[in-house]
Design a protein around this motif. Structure first.
Motif, mmCIF file in Angstrom:
data_model
loop_
_atom_site.group_PDB
_atom_site.id
_atom_site.type_symbol
_atom_site.label_atom_id
_atom_site.label_comp_id
_atom_site.label_asym_id
_atom_site.label_seq_id
_atom_site.Cartn_x
_atom_site.Cartn_y
_atom_site.Cartn_z
ATOM 1 N N ALA A 101 0.831 -1.206 0.000
ATOM 2 C CA ALA A 101 0.000 0.000 0.000
ATOM 3 C C ALA A 101 0.867 1.259 0.000
ATOM 4 O O ALA A 101 0.542 2.234 -0.678
ATOM 5 C CB ALA A 101 -0.944 -0.013 1.195
ATOM 6 N N CYS A 102 1.959 1.239 0.747
ATOM 7 C CA CYS A 102 2.876 2.384 0.768
ATOM 8 C C CYS A 102 3.432 2.652 -0.627
ATOM 9 O O CYS A 102 3.444 3.796 -1.102
ATOM 10 C CB CYS A 102 4.027 2.138 1.750
ATOM 11 N N ARG A 103 3.897 1.619 -1.294
ATOM 12 C CA ARG A 103 4.475 1.770 -2.632
ATOM 13 C C ARG A 103 3.436 2.260 -3.634
ATOM 14 O O ARG A 103 3.697 3.167 -4.430
ATOM 15 C CB ARG A 103 5.080 0.448 -3.099
ATOM 16 N N THR A 104 2.248 1.679 -3.585
ATOM 17 C CA THR A 104 1.191 2.044 -4.526
ATOM 18 C C THR A 104 0.733 3.482 -4.302
ATOM 19 O O THR A 104 0.533 4.240 -5.258
ATOM 20 C CB THR A 104 0.007 1.069 -4.390
ATOM 21 N N TYR A 105 0.584 3.877 -3.053
ATOM 22 C CA TYR A 105 0.202 5.259 -2.744
ATOM 23 C C TYR A 105 1.209 6.233 -3.363
ATOM 24 O O TYR A 105 0.820 7.222 -3.994
ATOM 25 C CB TYR A 105 0.122 5.470 -1.224
ATOM 26 N N ASN A 106 2.496 5.972 -3.182
ATOM 27 C CA ASN A 106 3.510 6.891 -3.705
ATOM 28 C C ASN A 106 3.403 7.060 -5.216
ATOM 29 O O ASN A 106 3.527 8.175 -5.736
ATOM 30 C CB ASN A 106 4.914 6.419 -3.328
ATOM 31 N N GLY A 110 2.123 10.571 -6.773
ATOM 32 C CA GLY A 110 3.088 11.229 -7.651
ATOM 33 C C GLY A 110 2.516 11.557 -9.028
ATOM 34 O O GLY A 110 2.994 12.463 -9.708
ATOM 35 N N GLU A 111 1.488 10.828 -9.437
ATOM 36 C CA GLU A 111 0.799 11.091 -10.709
ATOM 37 C C GLU A 111 -0.237 12.201 -10.586
ATOM 38 O O GLU A 111 -0.890 12.548 -11.556
ATOM 39 C CB GLU A 111 0.092 9.831 -11.203
ATOM 40 N N GLY A 112 -0.416 12.717 -9.367
ATOM 41 C CA GLY A 112 -1.381 13.788 -9.160
ATOM 42 C C GLY A 112 -2.790 13.316 -8.858
ATOM 43 O O GLY A 112 -3.726 14.115 -8.841
ATOM 44 N N ARG A 113 -2.971 12.051 -8.586
ATOM 45 C CA ARG A 113 -4.294 11.516 -8.258
ATOM 46 C C ARG A 113 -4.660 11.875 -6.828
ATOM 47 O O ARG A 113 -3.788 11.972 -5.964
ATOM 48 C CB ARG A 113 -4.284 9.991 -8.418
ATOM 49 N N HIS A 114 -5.949 12.044 -6.562
ATOM 50 C CA HIS A 114 -6.404 12.254 -5.180
ATOM 51 C C HIS A 114 -6.616 10.884 -4.560
ATOM 52 O O HIS A 114 -7.656 10.245 -4.734
ATOM 53 C CB HIS A 114 -7.680 13.074 -5.116
ATOM 54 N N VAL A 115 -5.619 10.437 -3.833
ATOM 55 C CA VAL A 115 -5.600 9.093 -3.266
ATOM 56 C C VAL A 115 -5.382 9.179 -1.762
ATOM 57 O O VAL A 115 -4.697 10.075 -1.274
ATOM 58 C CB VAL A 115 -4.511 8.230 -3.954
ATOM 59 N N ILE A 116 -5.999 8.247 -1.056
ATOM 60 C CA ILE A 116 -5.860 8.130 0.396
ATOM 61 C C ILE A 116 -5.265 6.760 0.694
ATOM 62 O O ILE A 116 -5.716 5.753 0.133
ATOM 63 C CB ILE A 116 -7.237 8.234 1.099
#
Length: 127
Positions: A101-106, A110-116
């Motif tokens: 989850a840490c890797r995927t979030y980054n 980094g692509e500018g998506r609004h992610v939690i």
């Protein structure tokens, strides 16, 4: 053509280990919610068994396009009923172990998506 190095102003998960993650190099011991638009707060749970619908309703209120649920040191899926508030807002949910989850979030942040990233941080075995 002039090339610019990638630079991101979003919070990043810079490291992780048993019982902790680092957000922008600050070590955090305890479950945490981190967002690409600056969201950051303690997530009141220390074991998967403590999770309930209220934890995921809290995530739905953040308005992200995607929630990445880091389920601890191994992958465990939330009960479908817990995800109803997220589905009602058409928010995607992905479940994986916390390191993934840490890797995927980054990547997504980094692509500018609004992610939690909702990260369950469990104490190392024996503690």
């Amino acid at each position: 053509m002039k090339l610019q190095p990638d630079k991101s102003d979003v919070q990043t998960l810079t490291a992780h280990g048993p019982g902790w993650v680092a957000i922008n190099n600050e070590k955090v011991e305890g479950s945490v919610v981190v967002g690409s638009r600056g969201e950051r707060f303690a997530w009141n749970c220390t074991h998967f068994d403590q999770l309930g619908a209220e934890h995921f309703a809290q995530l739905a209120s953040l308005g992200a396009e995607l929630v990445i649920f880091g389920s601890g040191h191994r992958i465990r899926f939330p009960q479908p009923a817990w995800l109803q508030p997220l589905m009602a807002k058409r928010t995607g949910v992905e479940t994986m172990d916390t390191p993934a989850a840490c890797r995927t979030y980054n990547i997504l942040a980094g692509e500018g998506r609004h992610v939690i990233a909702a990260l369950l941080i469990e104490s190392p075995a024996g503690n």
